[in-house]
Scaffold this active site. Structure first.
Site, mmCIF file in Angstrom:
data_model
loop_
_atom_site.group_PDB
_atom_site.id
_atom_site.type_symbol
_atom_site.label_atom_id
_atom_site.label_comp_id
_atom_site.label_asym_id
_atom_site.label_seq_id
_atom_site.Cartn_x
_atom_site.Cartn_y
_atom_site.Cartn_z
ATOM 1 N N ARG A 105 17.573 -2.631 -6.444
ATOM 2 C CA ARG A 105 16.661 -2.129 -5.419
ATOM 3 C C ARG A 105 15.225 -2.526 -5.686
ATOM 4 O O ARG A 105 14.499 -2.931 -4.764
ATOM 5 C CB ARG A 105 16.780 -0.604 -5.330
ATOM 6 C CG ARG A 105 16.005 0.036 -4.179
ATOM 7 C CD ARG A 105 16.659 -0.282 -2.842
ATOM 8 N NE ARG A 105 16.091 -1.464 -2.187
ATOM 9 C CZ ARG A 105 16.757 -2.194 -1.308
ATOM 10 N NH1 ARG A 105 18.000 -1.896 -0.973
ATOM 11 N NH2 ARG A 105 16.193 -3.241 -0.759
ATOM 12 N N LYS A 140 -7.368 -5.014 2.676
ATOM 13 C CA LYS A 140 -6.492 -3.983 3.259
ATOM 14 C C LYS A 140 -5.098 -4.129 2.658
ATOM 15 O O LYS A 140 -4.160 -4.607 3.293
ATOM 16 C CB LYS A 140 -6.472 -4.108 4.775
ATOM 17 C CG LYS A 140 -7.828 -3.804 5.414
ATOM 18 C CD LYS A 140 -7.798 -3.985 6.919
ATOM 19 C CE LYS A 140 -9.167 -3.699 7.520
ATOM 20 N NZ LYS A 140 -9.199 -3.917 8.984
ATOM 21 N N LYS A 172 -21.819 -4.473 5.071
ATOM 22 C CA LYS A 172 -21.219 -4.071 6.331
ATOM 23 C C LYS A 172 -22.124 -3.075 7.053
ATOM 24 O O LYS A 172 -23.212 -2.748 6.566
ATOM 25 C CB LYS A 172 -19.821 -3.494 6.075
ATOM 26 C CG LYS A 172 -18.873 -4.534 5.460
ATOM 27 C CD LYS A 172 -17.530 -3.949 5.106
ATOM 28 C CE LYS A 172 -16.700 -3.612 6.326
ATOM 29 N NZ LYS A 172 -16.245 -4.827 7.036
ATOM 30 N N GLU A 200 -21.896 -8.829 7.443
ATOM 31 C CA GLU A 200 -21.217 -8.547 8.708
ATOM 32 C C GLU A 200 -22.263 -8.324 9.792
ATOM 33 O O GLU A 200 -23.164 -7.493 9.638
ATOM 34 C CB GLU A 200 -20.345 -7.306 8.556
ATOM 35 C CG GLU A 200 -19.658 -6.860 9.838
ATOM 36 C CD GLU A 200 -18.954 -5.529 9.669
ATOM 37 O OE1 GLU A 200 -17.779 -5.542 9.270
ATOM 38 O OE2 GLU A 200 -19.593 -4.486 9.919
ATOM 39 N N ASP A 221 -18.260 -9.942 13.553
ATOM 40 C CA ASP A 221 -17.290 -8.861 13.714
ATOM 41 C C ASP A 221 -17.029 -8.512 15.176
ATOM 42 O O ASP A 221 -17.966 -8.234 15.940
ATOM 43 C CB ASP A 221 -17.793 -7.623 12.978
ATOM 44 C CG ASP A 221 -16.763 -6.513 12.921
ATOM 45 O OD1 ASP A 221 -15.596 -6.814 12.592
ATOM 46 O OD2 ASP A 221 -17.127 -5.360 13.188
#
Length: 284
Positions: A105, A140, A172, A200, A221
Site C-alpha cells: 500500500r 501549493k 505579494k 506580484e 496575477d
C-alpha cells in the site's frame, strides 16, 4: 531494465520509508499478513498501470519493498518521466510474501500520487508546446511532500519555481499592503541583499514602480490575455514575466500566446488525481 538509483537533494528516502511504514504498521504490525501468510511464503507480482500515465516514483516504491525484504528481486520495466499506455507493466518483483504485502500500500500510494502529478503536468506542458512559455509549479504542496511533488512535476516536464521561502523573495499583495507600496517593498528586499526579487502585480500601473525599485521577475496575477499581452509589451524583456492565477488546461494556451516567459499552475500539485496503479500476484 536495471534497478534505478534515487538521489533527490534534500530528501531523506530512508527516513521517508521508515516514517511511512511506521504510520501503517502502528504498534501491532501487519496483523493480516502475520495471521494469513506463512513466514516462508514467497510472492511474485507485477505492478501495472490501469491508466495512460507519465510515471513517477518507481524507485521510491522499490525502496519500500527493499526495506522489508533486503533480498527482494526487483526489475523496473520503465523509468520515471516515461509516458506509458493503459495496461503497461511498470515493475516486476519477487520476494518474501509478508514483506511484499506489508509494503504494497505504501509503495502504491506513492507511485499513484506522484504519477498523477506527473501526468497532469505533462498535459499542461503539451498544451503550450511551441509557444516558448515555460510551465512552473508552486508551493501549493502537501506539507512534508514538497520535494517529492516537485520531483514529480519535473518528471512531467515542468520547471520548479521556488522550493521554499528561502531561495527567492516573492513580494505579494499582503507584503505590499504592510510595506505601504510596491516600490517600498522591493527597495527593502534589495537593501537586504536579496538577489532574486519576484514581485506580484495585479495592475499594470504597478509594473514600472516595481522595475524601478529593482524587481528581477514580475508575477502578473489574474490578468486576462489582452491585459497580459499589454503587460508583456510594457515590460519589454527587461525582466522575465510570469502569468499566474486560475490557469486551467482550457485557458493556458491563450495565456502562453501572450508572450509571457513563465506560467505557474498551483493545481499541478494541489489537485492532481491519483493514477490507477495496482500490484497483481502472479503464481508460479
Amino acid at each position: 531494465m536495471t534497478q534505478m538509483a534515487f538521489d533527490l537533494p534534500g530528501f531523506d528516502l530512508d527516513g521517508f520509508v521508515r516514517a511511512t511504514l511506521a504510520e501503517d504498521l502502528g504498534a501491532g504490525g501487519d496483523i493480516t499478513s502475520a495471521a494469513v501468510i506463512p513466514a516462508d511464503a514467497r510472492f511474485a507480482g507485477v505492478m501495472d498501470s490501469r491508466d495512460a500515465i507519465v510515471v513517477a516514483g518507481l524507485p521510491i516504491a522499490a525502496a519500500f519493498f527493499r526495506a522489508l525484504d533486503p533480498d527482494v528481486v526487483i526489475e523496473l520495466l520503465t523509468s520515471d518521466g516515461q509516458r506509458v499506455a493503459v495496461g503497461s507493466d511498470l515493475m516486476r518483483l519477487s520476494g518474501m510474501a509478508r514483506g511484499m504485502l506489508t509494503a504494497e500500500r505504501s509503495a502504491l500510494n506513492t507511485v499513484q500520487h506522484l504519477s498523477g502529478i506527473a501526468t497532469l503536468t505533462r498535459a499542461y506542458v503539451d498544451r503550450i508546446a511551441g509557444t516558448g512559455a515555460i510551465l512552473l509549479d508552486t508551493r501549493k504542496t502537501i506539507p512534508g511532500l514538497r520535494s517529492l511533488e516537485k520531483y514529480a512535476t519535473r518528471m512531467g516536464g515542468a520547471t520548479n519555481h521556488r522550493m521554499g521561502l528561502w531561495d527567492a523573495a516573492m513580494i505579494k499583495d499582503n507584503h505590499v499592503a504592510v510595506a505601504g507600496s510596491v516600490g517600498t517593498a522591493v527597495e527593502r528586499a534589495k537593501a537586504a541583499g536579496i538577489a532574486r526579487i519576484i514581485v506580484e502585480v495585479d495592475r499594470v500601473d504597478q509594473i514600472e514602480p516595481a522595475l524601478a525599485a529593482g524587481a528581477t521577475h514580475l508575477l502578473l496575477d489574474n490578468m486576462d490575455p489582452p491585459t497580459l499581452r499589454g503587460a508583456v509589451t510594457l515590460v519589454g524583456g527587461r525582466v522575465p514575466t510570469e502569468a499566474s492565477g486560475g490557469v486551467t488546461l482550457e485557458t493556458i494556451r491563450a495565456i502562453a500566446e501572450t508572450g509571457v516567459t513563465y506560467i505557474s499552475v498551483g493545481r499541478l500539485t494541489q489537485s492532481a488525481p491519483a493514477a490507477d496503479i495496482g500490484l497483481d500476484f502472479q503464481p508460479r
